[in-house]
Design an enzyme around this catalytic site. Structure first.
Site, PDB file in Angstrom:
ATOM      1  CE  LYS A 184      67.279 -25.236-129.181  1.00 23.54           C
ATOM      2  NZ  LYS A 184      66.235 -25.926-128.721  1.00 23.54           N
TER       3      LYS A 184
ATOM      4  CD  GLN B 149      63.085 -24.764-127.154  1.00 20.64           C
ATOM      5  OE1 GLN B 149      63.724 -24.848-128.134  1.00 20.64           O
ATOM      6  NE2 GLN B 149      63.881 -25.359-125.870  1.00 20.64           N
TER       7      GLN B 149
ATOM      8  CG  ASP C 268      63.912 -31.095-131.512  1.00 20.01           C
ATOM      9  OD1 ASP C 268      65.110 -30.986-130.887  1.00 20.01           O
ATOM     10  OD2 ASP C 268      62.970 -30.414-131.420  1.00 20.01           O
TER      11      ASP C 268
HETATM   12  N1  GUN Z   1      63.727 -28.169-124.588  1.00 15.84           N
HETATM   13  C1  GUN Z   1      64.745 -28.580-124.080  1.00 15.84           C
HETATM   14  N2  GUN Z   1      65.502 -29.240-124.821  1.00 15.84           N
HETATM   15  C2  GUN Z   1      64.760 -29.331-126.155  1.00 15.84           C
HETATM   16  C3  GUN Z   1      65.167 -29.866-127.371  1.00 15.84           C
HETATM   17  O1  GUN Z   1      66.164 -30.510-127.427  1.00 15.84           O
HETATM   18  N3  GUN Z   1      64.326 -29.716-128.438  1.00 15.84           N
HETATM   19  C4  GUN Z   1      63.252 -29.000-128.352  1.00 15.84           C
HETATM   20  N4  GUN Z   1      62.356 -28.847-129.311  1.00 15.84           N
HETATM   21  N5  GUN Z   1      62.792 -28.491-126.969  1.00 15.84           N
HETATM   22  C5  GUN Z   1      63.679 -28.615-125.798  1.00 15.84           C
END
Ligand code: GUN
Length: 314
Positions: A59, A103, A126
C-alpha cells in the site's frame, strides 16, 4: 454467455488496477497543480502479523508511485488501545493526512470497532466507519470499502450483465460480503448472502449468474457449485504447502508442484481453479484478480478524500 465447454475468460484485475492507478496518478498531479495539495495516506500497523506487513508495504509503495505522501506508522504488539486511539486523534487533526488506514487484524486486547469508530469518517479510506457503512446502506455517496468497490469495477469493466441477474455472495464479513451485497443490490442484482451456517450452500451457489467467493476456505467452490457460464469472482488468498492439496486443486500442473516442492507453497483462492476454469464463463485469477484492485481503490479513495478536503469550506 460463454458455452461451458470453453475455458473461462479472465477477469483481469491486475490490468484494470494498473489503469485505475494511472488515473489516480493523473488526479494527484491535477490536484497539486490546481490547489497545491498532495494527497496524504497514513497506514497504521500494530504488531508483527506477517501477511499484514506485506500488505502494508504494498500500500505504501503504491501510494508513493501515484504521487502521494505516504507514511506507515509501525507500533509494537504491546501498544494499548488508548495509545492507538491517541494516534488516531492526532492523524484526524493533521491537515496533511487525508486518508487513514488502520491495518486489521489488531492484536488481542484492542477493540477494532472502537478504533474504527474513532476515525474521522472523511479520512476513513477503508470505508469501515459506521457512518460510511450507513451511507452505503442508504444509497448515499461516501467512501466505499476497497475490495467490494474493486469487485464492482471489475465486473463493470468486463461488461458482465448485472441488472436482473442472480448474484450470490459467499461470506458475510463487514469488509467484503455485506458491503458487496449492497453494491450488487444497487446494480439491480437479486442478491443472496451465504455463510458458514447456510444449508444447501452448493445448490444456492449453483443458481448464481454472478458468484463471489469470500468465505476464507481454500478451493471450497468446486465445479458443481458453479452455473455453467457464470461470472466467478474469487476473493480468497491462501498458501497451499501440502503436495496432496496442491494436486487436488491444480492436478499435475508442474509449475504449481515445483512451487510447493522448491519454494514451500503456492497460492490458491476460495475457488477450485481447475474445475472453475472448465465451468465458469468468467473467472478472476488468484493472484492477479481482486488483490491488486483493493490497493487501486484505496488510492482512489485517498485521492477523493484529498479532493474533498481541498474543495470544502471549513
Ligand atoms: N486486513 C485485510 N484486509 C484489510 C483491509 O481491506 N483494510 C484493513 N484496514 N485491514 C485489512
Amino acid at each position: 454467455m460463454t458455452p461451458a465447454s470453453e475455458p473461462a475468460r479472465i477477469l483481469d484485475g491486475a490490468a484494470l488496477a494498473q489503469r485505475i492507478r494511472a488515473g489516480v496518478g493523473d488526479g494527484c498531479r491535477r490536484l497539486r497543480e490546481r490547489r497545491g495539495v498532495v494527497p496524504g495516506l497514513t497506514v497504521v500497523l500494530v504488531g508483527e502479523d506477517a501477511a499484514s506487513q506485506i500488505y502494508v508495504r504494498n500500500k505504501e509503495k503504491a501510494a508513493r508511485a501515484a504521487g502521494m505522501e505516504s507514511h506507515v506508522v509501525r507500533l509494537p504488539t504491546a501498544t494499548s488501545e488508548r495509545e492507538l486511539l491517541g494516534l488516531v486523534g492526532e492523524l484526524n487533526a493533521d491537515p496533511a493526512v487525508h486518508g487513514i488506514l488502520v491495518q486489521l487484524p489488531l492484536p488481542e486486547g484492542i477493540d477494532s470497532q472502537r478504533v474504527i469508530e474513532a476515525l474521522d469518517p472523511d479520512k476513513d479510506v477503508d470505508g469501515f466507519h459506521p457512518l460510511n457503512a450507513g451511507r452505503l446502506f442508504a444509497g448515499l455517496p461516501g467512501l466505499l470499502p476497497c475490495t467490494p468497490a474493486g469487485i464492482l469495477r471489475l465486473l463493470e469493466h468486463h461488461e458482465i450483465p448485472l441488472a436482473g441477474k442472480r448474484a450470490v455472495v459467499l461470506g458475510r464479513s463487514n469488509i467484503v460480503g455485506k458491503p458487496l451485497a449492497l453494491l450488487l443490490l444497487r446494480r439491480n442484482c437479486t442478491v443472496t448472502i451465504c455463510h458458514s451456517r447456510t444449508t444447501n450452500l452448493a445448490e444456492i451457489a449453483a443458481s448464481a449468474d454472478v458468484l463471489v467467493a469470500a468465505i476464507g476456505r481454500p478451493g471450497l467452490v468446486t465445479g458443481e457449485m458453479i452455473k455453467p457460464g457464470a461470472a466467478v469472482v474469487d476473493v480468497g488468498i491462501h498458501r497451499v504447502s501440502e503436495e496432496s492439496e496442491c494436486r487436488r486443486l491444480y492436478g499435475d500442473d508442474p509449475e504449481r508442484l515445483a512451487a510447493v516442492r522448491e519454494r514451500g507453497g503456492t497460492l490458491v483462492g476460495d475457488v477450485h481453479p481447475l474445475e472453475a476454469r472448465r465451468r465458469a464463463g468468467w473467472l478472476s485469477p488468484v493472484p492477479g484478480g481482486v488483490g491488486p484492485l483493493t490497493i487501486a481503490l484505496l488510492l482512489e479513495n485517498t485521492l477523493a478524500a484529498a479532493e474533498r478536503a481541498a474543495t470544502s469550506v471549513h
